[in-house]
Design a protein around this motif. Structure first.
Motif, PDB file in Angstrom:
ATOM      1  N   HIS A  33     -24.045  13.723  13.021  1.00  0.00           N
ATOM      2  CA  HIS A  33     -25.290  14.047  12.329  1.00  0.00           C
ATOM      3  C   HIS A  33     -26.169  12.813  12.156  1.00  0.00           C
ATOM      4  N   VAL A  67     -29.174  11.812  16.782  1.00  0.00           N
ATOM      5  CA  VAL A  67     -27.782  12.274  16.835  1.00  0.00           C
ATOM      6  C   VAL A  67     -27.308  12.347  18.293  1.00  0.00           C
ATOM      7  N   THR A 101     -32.284  16.507   8.625  1.00  0.00           N
ATOM      8  CA  THR A 101     -30.871  16.260   8.870  1.00  0.00           C
ATOM      9  C   THR A 101     -30.476  17.048  10.112  1.00  0.00           C
ATOM     10  N   ARG A 103     -27.683  18.067  13.123  1.00  0.00           N
ATOM     11  CA  ARG A 103     -26.243  18.209  13.361  1.00  0.00           C
ATOM     12  C   ARG A 103     -26.016  18.659  14.804  1.00  0.00           C
TER      13      ARG A 103
END
Length: 150
Positions: A33, A67, A101, A103
């Motif tokens: 992440h 990421v 964020t 992931r």
């Protein structure tokens, strides 16, 4: 990263002009992440005084790129990471600074196994955008590929 190697954020700022333009702040970045913040900047506001949709899109896409770089940076000698498609949904009014964020949506080992098999793997990165009070203002899915180099 060693003391001599730039961080993911430094690499992104050096190679992605929009990350510099928006003054994105790269926080924690791991192969699973990444967290990136868009400071509140009036020059990037929309007609209601919050971050423009284009700035939020760039924030989310940049978090996804961070990421991907963290997960597959060791594969850059043989493959180029490319965004294939993206879909964003704006959920609530965003005001002030916002944070994305990202992931990784598949295990990195599975993606690398496809690359090892001579395939061009695709994989999703899910991104949640939140404002300072924690409310989700947007969600984005970016599909990435690792295009093998010739």
């Amino acid at each position: 990263m060693s003391a001599n190697q730039p961080s993911i954020g430094e690499m992104m700022a050096a190679t992605v002009p929009m990350a510099r333009t928006l003054r994105l702040e790269f926080g924690e970045t791991t192969p699973g992440h990444a967290v990136v913040r868009l400071p509140d900047q009036s020059e990037y506001h929309n007609h209601v005084g919050g971050p423009h949709a284009g700035a939020m899109f760039t924030l989310a896409e940049s978090a996804s790129g961070a990421v991907v770089l963290a997960a597959f940076g060791d594969q850059l000698s043989r493959a180029v990471p490319l965004a294939v498609r993206a879909e964003i949904g704006y959920r609530k009014l965003a005001m002030g600074a916002v944070t994305a964020t990202a992931r990784l949506g598949r295990p990195a080992a599975d993606v690398i196994a496809q690359l090892d098999a001579g395939e061009r793997p695709e994989f999703p990165v899910e991104v949640t955008i939140t404002r300072q009070d924690g409310a989700v203002t947007g969600e984005m899915t970016i599909t990435w590929t690792l295009r093998p180099k010739d």
